[in-house]
Design an enzyme around this catalytic site. Structure first.
Site, PDB file in Angstrom:
ATOM      1  N   GLY A 103       0.820  -1.210   0.000  1.00 12.66           N
ATOM      2  CA  GLY A 103       0.000   0.000   0.000  1.00 12.66           C
ATOM      3  C   GLY A 103       0.848   1.252   0.000  1.00 12.66           C
ATOM      4  N   SER A 116      -1.451  -3.902  -6.154  1.00 12.84           N
ATOM      5  CA  SER A 116      -1.446  -5.198  -6.831  1.00 12.84           C
ATOM      6  C   SER A 116      -1.979  -6.289  -5.925  1.00 12.84           C
ATOM      7  CB  SER A 116      -0.027  -5.564  -7.270  1.00 12.84           C
ATOM      8  OG  SER A 116       0.403  -4.690  -8.276  1.00 12.84           O
ATOM      9  N   GLU A 153      12.409  -3.977  -4.276  1.00 11.24           N
ATOM     10  CA  GLU A 153      11.381  -4.115  -5.296  1.00 11.24           C
ATOM     11  C   GLU A 153      11.989  -3.877  -6.676  1.00 11.24           C
ATOM     12  OE1 GLU A 153       8.064  -1.406  -4.963  1.00 11.24           O
ATOM     13  OE2 GLU A 153       7.013  -2.329  -6.651  1.00 11.24           O
TER      14      GLU A 153
HETATM   15  C1  LIG Z   1       0.948  -3.016 -12.940  1.00 11.68           C
HETATM   16  C2  LIG Z   1       1.170  -2.047 -11.818  1.00 11.68           C
HETATM   17  C3  LIG Z   1       1.242  -2.526 -10.529  1.00 11.68           C
HETATM   18  C4  LIG Z   1       1.431  -1.658  -9.453  1.00 11.68           C
HETATM   19  N1  LIG Z   1       1.429  -2.166  -8.196  1.00 11.68           N
HETATM   20  C5  LIG Z   1       1.496  -1.320  -7.143  1.00 11.68           C
HETATM   21  C6  LIG Z   1       1.371  -1.813  -5.817  1.00 11.68           C
HETATM   22  O1  LIG Z   1       1.240  -3.019  -5.597  1.00 11.68           O
HETATM   23  N2  LIG Z   1       1.403  -0.959  -4.809  1.00 11.68           N
HETATM   24  C7  LIG Z   1       1.566   0.391  -5.008  1.00 11.68           C
HETATM   25  O2  LIG Z   1       1.612   1.116  -4.046  1.00 11.68           O
HETATM   26  N3  LIG Z   1       1.675   0.897  -6.242  1.00 11.68           N
HETATM   27  C8  LIG Z   1       1.644   0.076  -7.322  1.00 11.68           C
HETATM   28  N4  LIG Z   1       1.713   0.590  -8.598  1.00 11.68           N
HETATM   29  C9  LIG Z   1       1.791   2.018  -8.764  1.00 11.68           C
HETATM   30  C10 LIG Z   1       3.081   2.603  -9.312  1.00 11.68           C
HETATM   31  O3  LIG Z   1       4.084   2.577  -8.340  1.00 11.68           O
HETATM   32  C11 LIG Z   1       2.804   4.003  -9.838  1.00 11.68           C
HETATM   33  O4  LIG Z   1       1.959   3.868 -10.950  1.00 11.68           O
HETATM   34  C12 LIG Z   1       4.057   4.744 -10.239  1.00 11.68           C
HETATM   35  O5  LIG Z   1       4.836   5.061  -9.120  1.00 11.68           O
HETATM   36  C13 LIG Z   1       3.767   5.997 -11.039  1.00 11.68           C
HETATM   37  O6  LIG Z   1       2.848   6.834 -10.417  1.00 11.68           O
HETATM   38  P1  LIG Z   1       1.576   7.380 -11.224  1.00 11.68           P
HETATM   39  O7  LIG Z   1       0.902   6.231 -11.823  1.00 11.68           O
HETATM   40  O8  LIG Z   1       0.820   8.244 -10.327  1.00 11.68           O
HETATM   41  O9  LIG Z   1       2.182   8.240 -12.420  1.00 11.68           O
HETATM   42  P2  LIG Z   1       2.645   9.752 -12.367  1.00 11.68           P
HETATM   43  O10 LIG Z   1       3.554   9.943 -11.211  1.00 11.68           O
HETATM   44  O11 LIG Z   1       1.505  10.645 -12.490  1.00 11.68           O
HETATM   45  O12 LIG Z   1       3.535   9.812 -13.702  1.00 11.68           O
HETATM   46  C14 LIG Z   1       3.020  10.150 -14.992  1.00 11.68           C
HETATM   47  C15 LIG Z   1       4.208  10.396 -15.916  1.00 11.68           C
HETATM   48  O13 LIG Z   1       4.947  11.510 -15.445  1.00 11.68           O
HETATM   49  C16 LIG Z   1       6.291  11.182 -15.261  1.00 11.68           C
HETATM   50  N5  LIG Z   1       6.834  11.916 -14.122  1.00 11.68           N
HETATM   51  C17 LIG Z   1       6.294  12.082 -12.902  1.00 11.68           C
HETATM   52  N6  LIG Z   1       7.118  12.767 -12.105  1.00 11.68           N
HETATM   53  C18 LIG Z   1       8.227  13.027 -12.841  1.00 11.68           C
HETATM   54  C19 LIG Z   1       9.448  13.701 -12.579  1.00 11.68           C
HETATM   55  N7  LIG Z   1       9.740  14.219 -11.382  1.00 11.68           N
HETATM   56  N8  LIG Z   1      10.344  13.771 -13.575  1.00 11.68           N
HETATM   57  C20 LIG Z   1      10.081  13.235 -14.800  1.00 11.68           C
HETATM   58  N9  LIG Z   1       8.954  12.607 -15.091  1.00 11.68           N
HETATM   59  C21 LIG Z   1       8.037  12.495 -14.124  1.00 11.68           C
HETATM   60  C22 LIG Z   1       6.287   9.688 -14.995  1.00 11.68           C
HETATM   61  O14 LIG Z   1       7.542   9.110 -15.263  1.00 11.68           O
HETATM   62  C23 LIG Z   1       5.203   9.224 -15.923  1.00 11.68           C
HETATM   63  O15 LIG Z   1       5.750   9.059 -17.204  1.00 11.68           O
HETATM   64  C24 LIG Z   1       1.566  -0.274  -9.693  1.00 11.68           C
HETATM   65  C25 LIG Z   1       1.538   0.220 -11.007  1.00 11.68           C
HETATM   66  C26 LIG Z   1       1.330  -0.655 -12.062  1.00 11.68           C
HETATM   67  C27 LIG Z   1       1.282  -0.089 -13.452  1.00 11.68           C
END
Ligand SMILES: Cc1cc2nc3c(=O)[nH]c(=O)nc-3n(C[C@H](O)[C@H](O)[C@H](O)COP(=O)(O)OP(=O)(O)OC[C@H]3O[C@@H](n4cnc5c(N)ncnc54)[C@H](O)[C@@H]3O)c2cc1C
Lengths: 378, 389
Positions: B132, B166, B249
């Protein structure tokens, strides 16, 4: 075996890094170029390298060498790449020494290897005949006679060819261009009658030559290894040389990254350090990653070379990856330096010039990617 | 015979006797994996048996201490076990977030009691964990998380929402980042806590992925309860633990793609001409990819050997994660090309219900989950290259 340096290798690395940074930095290459020094390296430096044991790095202790193995040779080459230190190290101490070790008989080994290790004898391989590396494609003729052989033909891209006292020449005793069989190796004195040595002034400001053989006579004892079977010895020896070249390319790439990162930390535009721009940060980080990945492939190949046995797959992997990464590093280094990166006064240009030249030596990216695929069975 | 050689031969014998036949065939994807947990349905008796046998020896987690349910093996011995398992193509008996992420964090930051309580259940596959971390407004900017934990003496009351969790709907427990101090700066008000998912205050809602599968969820907390004895580390000091867990991880995600066959598949599918893959352009692309993949494989080996020699993995795990996941995406693009139009059947026998296409789409998440590629590059730039903010 762990894929890290052992203590002895770590010490060698530190001493090589320190030695070349102090004794043969890039400024030395610049001076050699500007002063048009005929050898394109410093004989004093070469003497000191021999005293340090670098000239005999691959040569066994029984022949007066330091016997540090291929990993050791790679560490020295990497340090030389970082500093662009000019010397006949690769041509003589790596390529020629490995080839004599692989092909020579006992008598040839005990007469030649100690002299190479002492730095007194500079030897080099004369192999390519066109701009493309293709050992089996060699056509140069060696015709047997009562007293030995007569060599006729051309060799190009001979490293340290202008300074070497002896050449190991790949020539055809039978068969056709493209045949693996029928190639033989000959030990040829630079002063041999009918041998013309033309220094080539090349992009990297180092010592290269073209050789023309106009019916050069060598006696039967000049044959290195079995007649017609040169490739059996040449393959593994070339592979050692290729992996050490890869290590030199790694040194070049690492130095380009380090110098670029330093520049990003100093140069200001738009009122801020350019290193704060994410567009540049990501490119630098990507280059860092490629270099680390390349480093692993090279260390693995160096270790496999020392372990003995067939390591063609590892050698082509290392050379291919090093070519690609060095190309990226040198291109990125110029771009991220802006206009100053294009000036002769600034050192970065020396790195791209050396990198491309040795990327091409003994097989470029495509050559080794193709060979890697073959070794993998496809 | 040296101790290690003796260990190798004992291990070989034991595996020969105890690894059931079905567990020596390659797994076909996520559906075949043994995740463990209270509600896990084994796909076969062999899978169950294999988990029980390995779990009893602690060989699901070979290097963890014996008292916490591990195998107590040295790193050398664990390397031998892994290579002997590879030799007979044995599947991993258990894959879980507990092994991969929570375990290492608990071993480093947990109390003796917490380790005794949680680690053996992870080792035997009895409890399945979920992570989480992410929230709707805290993705890449993870430290912006706002799930609230209120101190109620011996427990906390938790309210808020996680997302992309997940397997939250299949997990028994959650390791969770919560905010325990809303006044403090972003990174200093976060705590790392463990709690039971099987309670009134926790609900999960599955989300469908582009692959057509639904491996992750929205997770809601409405007065969920977490005992204070399950707070790992000190209150408000959770960020350090969170980051340490992320390095595990990331390292874990980095090598997911390597076992997927590529060049053998291409030889099989496309045929050869003079010993070369008949499609010249693809042969070139495959070689290019396999060179990078092999060099990367040796980088994982080097990183492991460096860690064993006492080096600190730290930000290097970001390099592994970024590089490895981009490589895996590239690998699956090539697998598509090798299969041509066959790759796009979505349902049906011929394609095992679209296995190729679904696996390919799944890899797109590799460079997002666990921190995006861009975030890894930021970390390398700042922490390794010391580039200015
Ligand atoms: C299949 C899958 C399983 C997952 N499982 C888990 C889980 O079990 N537990 C959990 O907690 N999370 C989980 N996640 C979440 C995952 O960790 C997040 O999706 C990830 O950290 C990105 O955050 P976001 O989706 O909010 O994207 P955002 O942070 O909104 O990013 C959108 C885009 O902006 C870019 N970006 C953002 N900030 C910057 C920056 N400072 N510089 C340059 N580019 C930037 C990103 O690289 C991306 O391309 C999972 C995600 C997926 C896809």
């Amino acid at each position: 075996m762990a894929l890290i340096l052992n203590e002895e290798q770590q010490l060698l690395k530190e001493s090589a890094d320190g030695f070349f940074a102090e004794k043969a930095p890039v400024s030395q290459l610049r001076t050699l170029r500007d002063d048009k020094v005929e050898d394109c390296f410093s004989r004093d430096l070469w003497k000191e390298m021999a005293e340090m044991g670098f000239a005999g790095i691959l040569v066994g202790e029984d022949h007066g060498g330091a016997d540090f193995g291929l990993v050791g040779a790679g560490l020295v080459a990497e340090a030389m790449g970082r500093n662009l230190s000019a010397s006949p190290f690769h041509a003589s101490s790596v390529m020629a020494a490995a080839l004599i070790e692989a092909a020579g008989n006992d008598q040839q080994k005990s007469s030649l290897l100690p002299a190479i290790a002492a730095g007194e004898l500079i030897a080099t391989l004369a192999i390519d005949e066109t701009g493309t590396h293709d050992p089996e494609g060699s056509a140069m003729k060696a015709v047997a006679s009562d007293t030995g052989y007569k060599l006729s033909g051309m060799k190009t891209f001979v490293q340290e060819g202008g300074a070497a006292g002896h050449y190991i020449v790949l020539a055809r005793t039978s068969g056709e261009r493209g045949d693996r069989d029928g190639l033989s190796l000959f030990w040829v004195d630079r002063r041999a009658k009918g041998l013309i040595v033309d220094r080539s002034v090349m992009t990297d400001s180092r010592n290269w030559a073209k050789l023309t053989f106009e019916g050069v006579h060598v006696d039967a004892g000049a044959l290195l290894g079995d007649e017609g079977k040169a490739m059996d010895a040449l393959d593994p020896a070339l592979d050692k040389a290729r992996v050490v070249l890869a290590a030199e390319l790694l040194g070049i790439a690492q130095e380009c990254l380090d110098r670029t990162v330093k520049y990003l930390q100093e140069r200001k535009q738009f009122g801020v350090l350019i290193g704060s721009f994410q567009g540049l940060q990501h490119r630098a980080a990507q280059l860092f990653s490629e270099i680390e990945v390349t480093r692993s492939a090279i260390l693995k190949a160096l270790q496999m070379g020392d372990a003995g046995g067939d390591f063609r797959w590892f050698a082509s992997l290392a050379k291919a990856k090093a070519c690609k990464t060095a190309e990226l590093a040198t291109n990125e280094a110029i771009q991220m330096h802006g206009g100053i990166g294009m000036t002769d006064e600034f050192d970065i240009g020396f790195f791209i010039k050396r990198a491309r030249t040795i990327q091409t030596l003994y097989g470029d990216y495509n050559y080794h990617a193709d060979r890697f695929a073959h070794c993998s069975g496809y | 015979m040296s101790d290690l050689e003796a260990f190798r031969s004992e291990t070989r014998d034991w595996l020969e006797t105890n690894c059931p036949p079905l567990m020596r065939t390659p797994s076909t994807g996520e559906a075949d994996i043994c995740w463990g947990g209270k509600t896990f349905v084994f796909q076969s008796d062999d899978q169950k048996l294999w988990l029980e046998r390995m779990g009893a020896r602690g060989w699901t987690v070979p290097t963890w201490p014996k008292e916490y349910g591990g195998g107590g093996l040295s790193k050398e011995e664990a390397k031998i076990l892994a290579s002997e398992m590879r030799r007979i193509k044995a599947r991993s008996p258990l894959v879980s977030f507990g092994i991969w992420m929570l375990g290492p964090a608990l071993l480093k930051f947990g109390t003796h009691e917490q380790k005794l309580e949680h680690l053996p259940k992870i080792a035997r596959g009895e409890i399945r964990w979920c992570q989480g971390y992410s929230e709707p407004n805290a993705g890449s900017d993870l430290a912006a998380l706002a799930t609230k934990a209120e101190d109620k003496g011996d427990h906390y009351i938790i309210n808020g929402q996680k997302v992309w969790t997940s397997y939250a709907d299949k997990a028994d427990w959650i390791f969770c980042l919560v905010r325990t101090d809303f006044e403090a700066s972003k990174h200093t008000g976060i705590s790392f806590i463990l709690f039971d998912m099987d309670q009134k205050g926790v609900t999960t809602k599955p989300i469908l992925l582009i692959s057509g599968n639904s491996p992750f969820c929205e997770t809601f907390f409405d007065d969920a309860i977490a005992l204070k004895s399950n707070l790992v580390g000190e209150e408000n000091k959770g960020w350090t633990i969170a980051k340490y867990l992320l390095t595990h991880e990331r390292t874990g995600i980095s090598d997911m793609g390597l076992p997927t066959p590529l060049n053998a598949l291409a030889v099989d599918k496309l045929g050869t001409k003079n010993g070369e893959i008949a499609d010249k352009m693809l042969r070139h692309q495959i070689a290019e990819h396999e060179i990078d993949a092999a060099a990367f494989m040796f980088t994982l080996e080097r990183a492991k050997d460096e860690a064993k020699a006492g080096g600190d993995m730290g930000a290097f795990s970001s390099m592994l994660k970024g590089y490895g996941t981009e490589l895996n995406k590239d690998r699956h693009e090539l697998i598509l090309k090798v299969n041509g139009s066959d790759a796009f059947e979505w349902e049906g026998q011929f394609s095992n219900n679209g296995e190729i296409a679904r696996n390919w789409l799944r890899t797109k998440a590799n460079s997002i989950e666990g921190g995006t590629t861009e975030v890894q590059l930021n970390i390398i730039a700042k922490r390794i290259l010391n580039l200015p903010a």
